[in-house]
Design an enzyme around this catalytic site. Structure first.
Site, mmCIF file in Angstrom:
data_model
loop_
_atom_site.group_PDB
_atom_site.id
_atom_site.type_symbol
_atom_site.label_atom_id
_atom_site.label_comp_id
_atom_site.label_asym_id
_atom_site.label_seq_id
_atom_site.Cartn_x
_atom_site.Cartn_y
_atom_site.Cartn_z
ATOM 1 N N GLN A 62 -4.991 -5.004 6.841
ATOM 2 C CA GLN A 62 -5.923 -5.773 6.635
ATOM 3 C C GLN A 62 -6.143 -7.220 7.136
ATOM 4 O OE1 GLN A 62 -7.997 -4.491 4.630
ATOM 5 N NE2 GLN A 62 -7.613 -2.821 3.789
ATOM 6 N N CYS A 99 -5.048 2.601 -3.540
ATOM 7 C CA CYS A 99 -3.596 2.819 -2.877
ATOM 8 C C CYS A 99 -1.945 2.296 -3.641
ATOM 9 C CB CYS A 99 -3.437 3.431 -1.629
ATOM 10 S SG CYS A 99 -4.851 4.895 -1.210
ATOM 11 N N HIS A 138 0.500 -0.954 -0.247
ATOM 12 C CA HIS A 138 0.385 -0.238 0.211
ATOM 13 C C HIS A 138 0.509 1.131 -0.719
ATOM 14 C CE1 HIS A 138 -2.657 2.855 1.961
ATOM 15 N NE2 HIS A 138 -3.584 2.404 1.787
ATOM 16 N N ASP A 158 2.136 -4.858 7.882
ATOM 17 C CA ASP A 158 1.793 -4.128 7.674
ATOM 18 C C ASP A 158 -0.093 -4.681 7.854
ATOM 19 O OD1 ASP A 158 -0.635 -2.358 6.948
ATOM 20 O OD2 ASP A 158 0.203 -1.676 4.891
ATOM 21 N N LYS A 209 -10.423 0.103 10.136
ATOM 22 C CA LYS A 209 -11.431 -1.673 9.982
ATOM 23 C C LYS A 209 -12.061 -2.175 10.483
ATOM 24 C CE LYS A 209 -7.467 0.476 6.274
ATOM 25 N NZ LYS A 209 -8.317 1.089 5.130
#
Ligand code: C6P
Length: 413
Positions: free
Chosen positions: A209, A371, A129, A206, A232
């Site tokens: 998600q 992104c 991202h 990261d 999220k």
């Protein structure tokens, strides 16, 4: 947390999310943009209103009752988040930030700017991202370090043979997305961490998600850093998390200076506060942090294994229906091995137009580059449409998505 995945009682869960009852011109909202942000359940909304109704005060500043209550709740929220991701060091390893992006910038500035230099390398993946890609790219440029990207295979997985070659003794940082927000690929971040550590490099995961929708244990992965966002995972906006191993956070310089992050200040010099407050300058996101802890309770009560299974079923169902159409291209790995999202293009229809047609049917998806512009270059398209699922979505909603795609085809051809 239960170990065996069980089907979710989605109809009951949906009752917790008032926004899902919204209608547009009499048509019920179908919200399939969960990778961008998830909706907020009543207990989390209640946590925010309870804070402002009963104990709104600045933290660590007053000795009055309200400030003490707010401080305790805010501090304990760090412990709760630590527990949620298996960080045994507790609050010392959990820094509250604004979002995933700020968590990455914190490490890039606090560690990267001081530690990187010519001859050093930062290894990223082609599916990063922008929040990690742009951040490390720019910090590397400023410090004279090199940066390179582990390529993806035709199936949209990381090329791990290439990864093993690219991560060398010159590598200082490996930063990889756990679950790709465009391809849905679930990356072997634990394996990458092992390779990074074999070369004395740090591993940054990261988790934007992955933490919201599957059990993630930072210590099992052996991540040195991990970032994710409250919005999220059923939490509010304005709160993100940086996990860092305690000894590494201890050794880094602060990223922001000011109040709250100091222990002692004179006109000549300043001493830093203990972890994690050393990295939380100024008035922090108090109600948001407390509400994030509530979101962790909410998700744990449902069971992360159950959410993971539910999302995977919806993604598989959507993938199969969309790939069955000759004029739809779906990006990323096969249906049985992906996170809960599907990015695709309908031949001859721009993703923005498709999203706009779907919006007319009250189906909310995301369209654009998500992104991940360089990744879209690799995929050979400027944009894609993306449906992303969460614990409250149903197969009937996937059907509505597919029907709306069929409608768009009729309209454009
Ligand atoms: N992706 C999406 O629609 P922030 O904006 O800082 O809360 O999260 C940034 C981020 C970092 N990593 C990954 C893998 C992400 O998916 C995101 C946010 C949203 O895909 C907005 S672009």
């Amino acid at each position: 947390m239960s170990q065996q995945a069980e089907p979710l009682d989605v109809e009951r869960l949906r009752e917790d999310f008032p926004i899902l009852k919204r209608e547009f011109d009499g048509t019920q909202l179908v919200y399939l943009d969960n990778a961008a942000t998830t909706q907020t359940p009543e207990p989390v909304i209640e946590s925010i209103t309870d804070y402002y109704r009963r104990y709104n005060a600045n933290v660590h500043r007053g000795i009055h009752q309200l400030s003490q209550e707010a401080s305790i709740a805010y501090e304990e929220a760090h412990d709760r988040v630590a527990e949620f991701i298996g960080a045994s060091g507790g609050r010392e390893e959990i820094v509250f930030t604004k979002n995933t992006t700020e968590s990455m910038n914190l490490v890039a500035y606090a560690w990267g700017l001081n530690e990187l230099g010519p001859g050093d390398e930062v290894v990223l993946t082609e599916m990063e991202h922008h929040s990690s890609l742009v951040t490390w790219q720019q910090i590397a440029k400023r410090t004279g370090a090199d940066y390179k990207y582990i390529p993806i295979t035709d199936e949209g997985r990381l090329d791990m043979d290439a990864a093993r070659e690219m991560i060398t003794d010159d590598t200082r940082m490996v930063s990889a997305v756990h679950v790709s927000n465009t391809l849905g690929t679930i990356n072997p971040v634990g394996e990458l961490a092992d390779i990074a550590h074999d070369h004395d490099a740090y591993m940054f995961v990261d988790g934007a998600q992955s933490v919201p929708n599957r059990p993630v244990d930072v210590e099992a992965i052996d991540a040195d850093f991990m970032a994710f966002s409250g919005h999220k995972m059923c939490g509010p906006t304005g709160i993100g998390v940086l996990y860092g191993k305690e000894h590494i956070l201890e050794g880094m310089e602060p990223y922001l200076y000011g109040g709250e992050m100091i222990l002692k200040v004179t006109y000549e010099d300043s001493k830093w506060n203990e972890l994690p407050w050393k990295y939380e300058a100024g008035t922090p996101p108090i109600s948001q942090g407390i509400a994030l802890a509530e979101a962790c309770d909410y998700l744990d009560d449902i069971g992360l294994e159950n959410i993971q299974r539910h999302e995977a079923e919806l993604a598989e169902y959507a993938y199969e229906q969309l790939t069955a159409k000759d004029d739809v291209e779906v990006y990323g790995p096969p249906a049985d091995d992906r996170g809960g999202l599907v990015a695709f293009n309908l031949d001859g229809v721009h993703a923005h137009d498709l999203s706009s047609i779907l919006n007319d049917s009250a189906v909310a998806i995301r369209a654009g580059d998500h992104c991940t512009q360089p990744l879209h270059d690799v995929l050979g398209t400027a944009a894609s449409a993306r449906a992303s699922f969460y614990l409250y979505n149903t197969k009937a909603e996937v059907d509505e998505l597919v029907e709306a795609v069929d409608d768009a085809r009729q309209l454009f051809k």
